[in-house]
Design an enzyme around this catalytic site. Sequence first.
Site, PDB file in Angstrom:
ATOM      1  N   GLU A   1      46.846  88.703  61.152  1.00  0.00           N
ATOM      2  CA  GLU A   1      47.917  87.707  61.084  1.00  0.00           C
ATOM      3  C   GLU A   1      48.542  87.480  62.473  1.00  0.00           C
ATOM      4  O   GLU A   1      48.840  86.347  62.852  1.00  0.00           O
ATOM      5  CB  GLU A   1      48.981  88.156  60.073  1.00  0.00           C
ATOM      6  CG  GLU A   1      50.219  87.293  59.993  1.00  0.00           C
ATOM      7  CD  GLU A   1      49.973  85.862  59.519  1.00  0.00           C
ATOM      8  OE1 GLU A   1      48.817  85.524  59.193  1.00  0.00           O
ATOM      9  OE2 GLU A   1      50.932  85.075  59.532  1.00  0.00           O
TER      10      GLU A   1
ATOM     11  N   HIS B   1      32.500  99.314  67.597  1.00  0.00           N
ATOM     12  CA  HIS B   1      31.243  98.745  67.118  1.00  0.00           C
ATOM     13  C   HIS B   1      30.958  97.388  67.746  1.00  0.00           C
ATOM     14  O   HIS B   1      30.109  96.649  67.266  1.00  0.00           O
ATOM     15  CB  HIS B   1      31.266  98.640  65.590  1.00  0.00           C
ATOM     16  CG  HIS B   1      31.462  99.970  64.924  1.00  0.00           C
ATOM     17  ND1 HIS B   1      30.512 100.956  64.952  1.00  0.00           N
ATOM     18  CD2 HIS B   1      32.534 100.495  64.266  1.00  0.00           C
ATOM     19  CE1 HIS B   1      30.971 102.030  64.318  1.00  0.00           C
ATOM     20  NE2 HIS B   1      32.202 101.775  63.899  1.00  0.00           N
TER      21      HIS B   1
ATOM     22  N   ASN C   1      43.656  59.606  51.703  1.00  0.00           N
ATOM     23  CA  ASN C   1      43.613  61.041  51.991  1.00  0.00           C
ATOM     24  C   ASN C   1      42.397  61.590  51.267  1.00  0.00           C
ATOM     25  O   ASN C   1      42.200  61.303  50.088  1.00  0.00           O
ATOM     26  CB  ASN C   1      44.893  61.701  51.469  1.00  0.00           C
ATOM     27  CG  ASN C   1      44.827  63.219  51.530  1.00  0.00           C
ATOM     28  OD1 ASN C   1      44.094  63.783  52.331  1.00  0.00           O
ATOM     29  ND2 ASN C   1      45.590  63.879  50.673  1.00  0.00           N
ATOM     30  N   GLY C   2      41.554  62.374  51.981  1.00  0.00           N
ATOM     31  CA  GLY C   2      40.348  62.940  51.370  1.00  0.00           C
ATOM     32  C   GLY C   2      39.132  62.599  52.207  1.00  0.00           C
ATOM     33  O   GLY C   2      39.264  62.258  53.389  1.00  0.00           O
TER      34      GLY C   2
ATOM     35  N   TRP D   1      45.312  63.344  59.591  1.00  0.00           N
ATOM     36  CA  TRP D   1      44.630  64.525  60.112  1.00  0.00           C
ATOM     37  C   TRP D   1      43.157  64.122  60.191  1.00  0.00           C
ATOM     38  O   TRP D   1      42.506  63.916  59.172  1.00  0.00           O
ATOM     39  CB  TRP D   1      44.816  65.724  59.196  1.00  0.00           C
ATOM     40  CG  TRP D   1      44.273  66.988  59.768  1.00  0.00           C
ATOM     41  CD1 TRP D   1      44.878  67.811  60.673  1.00  0.00           C
ATOM     42  CD2 TRP D   1      43.008  67.593  59.472  1.00  0.00           C
ATOM     43  NE1 TRP D   1      44.074  68.873  60.965  1.00  0.00           N
ATOM     44  CE2 TRP D   1      42.911  68.768  60.242  1.00  0.00           C
ATOM     45  CE3 TRP D   1      41.935  67.248  58.647  1.00  0.00           C
ATOM     46  CZ2 TRP D   1      41.804  69.608  60.211  1.00  0.00           C
ATOM     47  CZ3 TRP D   1      40.825  68.072  58.608  1.00  0.00           C
ATOM     48  CH2 TRP D   1      40.769  69.241  59.388  1.00  0.00           C
TER      49      TRP D   1
ATOM     50  N   LYS E   1      49.636  71.405  57.630  1.00  0.00           N
ATOM     51  CA  LYS E   1      50.181  72.472  56.787  1.00  0.00           C
ATOM     52  C   LYS E   1      49.469  72.558  55.442  1.00  0.00           C
ATOM     53  O   LYS E   1      49.193  73.643  54.949  1.00  0.00           O
ATOM     54  CB  LYS E   1      51.674  72.231  56.569  1.00  0.00           C
ATOM     55  CG  LYS E   1      52.339  73.315  55.769  1.00  0.00           C
ATOM     56  CD  LYS E   1      53.470  73.911  56.535  1.00  0.00           C
ATOM     57  CE  LYS E   1      54.037  75.153  55.888  1.00  0.00           C
ATOM     58  NZ  LYS E   1      53.633  76.358  56.593  1.00  0.00           N
TER      59      LYS E   1
ATOM     60  N   ARG F   1      51.407  67.309  57.079  1.00  0.00           N
ATOM     61  CA  ARG F   1      50.061  67.192  56.516  1.00  0.00           C
ATOM     62  C   ARG F   1      49.056  66.701  57.546  1.00  0.00           C
ATOM     63  O   ARG F   1      47.856  66.624  57.264  1.00  0.00           O
ATOM     64  CB  ARG F   1      50.073  66.232  55.329  1.00  0.00           C
ATOM     65  CG  ARG F   1      51.046  66.633  54.240  1.00  0.00           C
ATOM     66  CD  ARG F   1      51.033  65.619  53.132  1.00  0.00           C
ATOM     67  NE  ARG F   1      49.787  65.664  52.426  1.00  0.00           N
ATOM     68  CZ  ARG F   1      49.571  66.378  51.328  1.00  0.00           C
ATOM     69  NH1 ARG F   1      50.540  67.084  50.810  1.00  0.00           N
ATOM     70  NH2 ARG F   1      48.395  66.374  50.758  1.00  0.00           N
TER      71      ARG F   1
ATOM     72  N   LYS G   1      48.470  83.835  64.132  1.00  0.00           N
ATOM     73  CA  LYS G   1      49.718  83.172  64.531  1.00  0.00           C
ATOM     74  C   LYS G   1      49.640  82.778  66.011  1.00  0.00           C
ATOM     75  O   LYS G   1      50.038  81.693  66.395  1.00  0.00           O
ATOM     76  CB  LYS G   1      50.870  84.151  64.296  1.00  0.00           C
ATOM     77  CG  LYS G   1      52.141  83.647  63.794  1.00  0.00           C
ATOM     78  CD  LYS G   1      52.305  83.365  62.345  1.00  0.00           C
ATOM     79  CE  LYS G   1      51.276  82.456  61.756  1.00  0.00           C
ATOM     80  NZ  LYS G   1      51.223  82.512  60.322  1.00  0.00           N
TER      81      LYS G   1
ATOM     82  N   GLU H   1      47.149  79.804  66.544  1.00  0.00           N
ATOM     83  CA  GLU H   1      47.562  78.491  66.053  1.00  0.00           C
ATOM     84  C   GLU H   1      48.757  77.941  66.813  1.00  0.00           C
ATOM     85  O   GLU H   1      48.854  76.741  67.006  1.00  0.00           O
ATOM     86  CB  GLU H   1      47.783  78.516  64.536  1.00  0.00           C
ATOM     87  CG  GLU H   1      49.153  78.837  64.041  1.00  0.00           C
ATOM     88  CD  GLU H   1      49.263  78.757  62.510  1.00  0.00           C
ATOM     89  OE1 GLU H   1      49.786  79.710  61.932  1.00  0.00           O
ATOM     90  OE2 GLU H   1      48.861  77.753  61.908  1.00  0.00           O
TER      91      GLU H   1
ATOM     92  N   CYS I   1      46.350  64.755  55.630  1.00  0.00           N
ATOM     93  CA  CYS I   1      46.816  63.375  55.695  1.00  0.00           C
ATOM     94  C   CYS I   1      47.915  63.211  54.643  1.00  0.00           C
ATOM     95  O   CYS I   1      47.829  63.754  53.544  1.00  0.00           O
ATOM     96  CB  CYS I   1      45.745  62.329  55.429  1.00  0.00           C
ATOM     97  SG  CYS I   1      44.398  62.357  56.610  1.00  0.00           S
TER      98      CYS I   1
HETATM   99  O1  M6R Z   1      48.967  76.604  51.622  1.00  0.00           O
HETATM  100  P1  M6R Z   1      48.047  77.782  51.762  1.00  0.00           P
HETATM  101  O2  M6R Z   1      48.771  79.078  51.795  1.00  0.00           O
HETATM  102  O3  M6R Z   1      46.952  77.777  50.726  1.00  0.00           O
HETATM  103  O4  M6R Z   1      47.349  77.594  53.166  1.00  0.00           O
HETATM  104  C1  M6R Z   1      46.371  78.479  53.619  1.00  0.00           C
HETATM  105  C2  M6R Z   1      46.234  78.409  55.126  1.00  0.00           C
HETATM  106  O5  M6R Z   1      45.854  77.118  55.510  1.00  0.00           O
HETATM  107  C3  M6R Z   1      47.545  78.783  55.836  1.00  0.00           C
HETATM  108  O6  M6R Z   1      47.966  80.049  55.438  1.00  0.00           O
HETATM  109  C4  M6R Z   1      47.352  78.780  57.362  1.00  0.00           C
HETATM  110  O7  M6R Z   1      46.452  79.759  57.737  1.00  0.00           O
HETATM  111  C5  M6R Z   1      48.723  78.960  58.025  1.00  0.00           C
HETATM  112  N1  M6R Z   1      49.233  77.705  58.492  1.00  0.00           N
HETATM  113  C6  M6R Z   1      48.712  79.901  59.174  1.00  0.00           C
HETATM  114  O8  M6R Z   1      49.998  80.044  59.716  1.00  0.00           O
END
Ligand code: M6R
Length: 589
Positions: A461, A484, A97-98, A73, A584, A27, A465, A468, A2
Amino acid sequence: MCGIVGLVNGHPVARDLVAALRRLEYRGHDSAGIAVAGERLDTHKVLGRARDLSALVAAADPAGHAGIGHTRWATHGRAELRNAHPHCFGGVAVVHNGIIENHAELRAALREAGHDFASETDSEVVPHLIAEALAAGADPLSALADVCDVLEGSFALAVLVEEVPDAIFVARRGSPLLVATGDRVAAVASDAVAFAGLPVRFAALADGEVAELSHDGLRFAVQIAEARAWSAPPVAAGTGAAGGFAHDTRREIAEQRAALEATATGLAALDLPGAVRDATRLTVVACGSSLLAAGVARDAIERATRIPVELEVASEYRDRHAAPAAGGVALLVSQSGETADSLAAMDRQEAHGCPTIGVVNVTASAIGRRAAGAELGVAATKSFTAQLLALMTLGLRMGRARGTIEAGFDAALSAALDAAPALVEAAQAAEPDCIAIARRIATEGEALFIGRGAGAALAGEGALKLKELSYIRAEGYAAGELKHGPIALIREGSPVIAIAPGGPGLPKLLANMSAVRARGAHVVALTDAAGAAACRGAADGVLVLPGASAEEAPFAAAVALQLIAYHVALLLGRDVDRPRNLAKSVTVE
Ligand code: M6R
């Protein structure tokens, strides 16, 4: 998560609030809203993106010179208009926010006192509680301070009170909040990007502080910080497609060379802290892509330093019972520097007296000004490769300081770090091949990414990617683990992407690739010149990426994985820069 903003100015603030919300939208983007103080509180809200507020606000043209805004959010209550902030009651508007952990008890008590609620949110109790305190005779600043005392959990709050139309009341515990003041202007926001273009300087509100913002500056009900570090606002970053690219995410994939060059320059000026040089182990604590970047760098750091590197999921690490090992150092890796789980893990380290080092991409910090630069797309792209560069550089510097790095590996690692900016640029040429891979994944609706060593973390990764950005179910696995259990997922035509650069790990990976291929998988190898010939015999498709060593390979492979995910998302018509359900900065636990 948020984004909240507030502004007191000598002219109508509504349009500036919406502009700030558009910059804060990474956010959270489930809904957006503003409240402006005039003769009465004037509130405007939309479901979805802040840009849709612009038309509403232009039509209404609210005149108030003080206002608050929020981009949400969702945590408590679905993404619906009734749950959008600001929440209003009794001449009080609140953005939050929180998470208010005791909201159910507070709501029940307020209901008994005759209050009705319009939303499902935890936040809505706050305006009701403040209105009660005002009705009991408190002034707004002490009313907010008193309400904070009964709230449990984390919060950053900005409050507008109808009776005081030229002030904003703010408080924080746990969640981030910055305050800004200038000549007859004051502002508050979750993040400095909201202040871009304002003639102010900003500083963090300390945990537990409660303050009033007005033309006259800051007045505290509770003041904790004795001195504050004031900074100038950042230059405004774009809020949409930039530089001729369709999406911020695509632009950020393209600008990795500059990001890595800037990161390398910043790192060159950094002194290796003594605690890091002498550490007996490194514990990397991070989330998501940041943790995966550390996974990719782990091999290089261990080989250079001869000490173990442990990888810990921050949200789990904070509740572990064993104390951190004596002599160990924790590395907190975070693009945003705001992730609540990582901050909680940092608290745990500090409680045990264990040194903690941050690897962040925060533009407000001295190192951050030379870091990868603001990343607007929710998906980590240039911040991922910049983290990789930073962590591998740390390994090299530690290895040299400790005298543990072998000359041959020193040369290979140094060459890879020097070559990294050029590699991430050269890998962009793989886009047509990545589009072909993306087509198959989009059609099949699934993908399995595999690798060994650094390639296993890169596989994670690649899968993250893809999930998401495209919402396709994807798995990232250490290739040796397939047999396994996960190999049961393979069916005729399953797309499998193998991260398969040349090197000592390749023969075993080729065997793993053959095993899935024998079960009908369509295997594409992301390899380099050293691995190309071997991969041709074990895969249905081979993408040869730039790179001359196992240390160089991850930089080019990371870019290819980003391009694949980006193009699957495009093919499926996803909102690439603002994927559903994601934000983000993840500031809730
Ligand atoms: O700001 P941060 O690097 O601490 O965030 C951690 C994750 O939320 C962040 O890397 C997230 O997995 C990415 N948006 C993935 O692309």
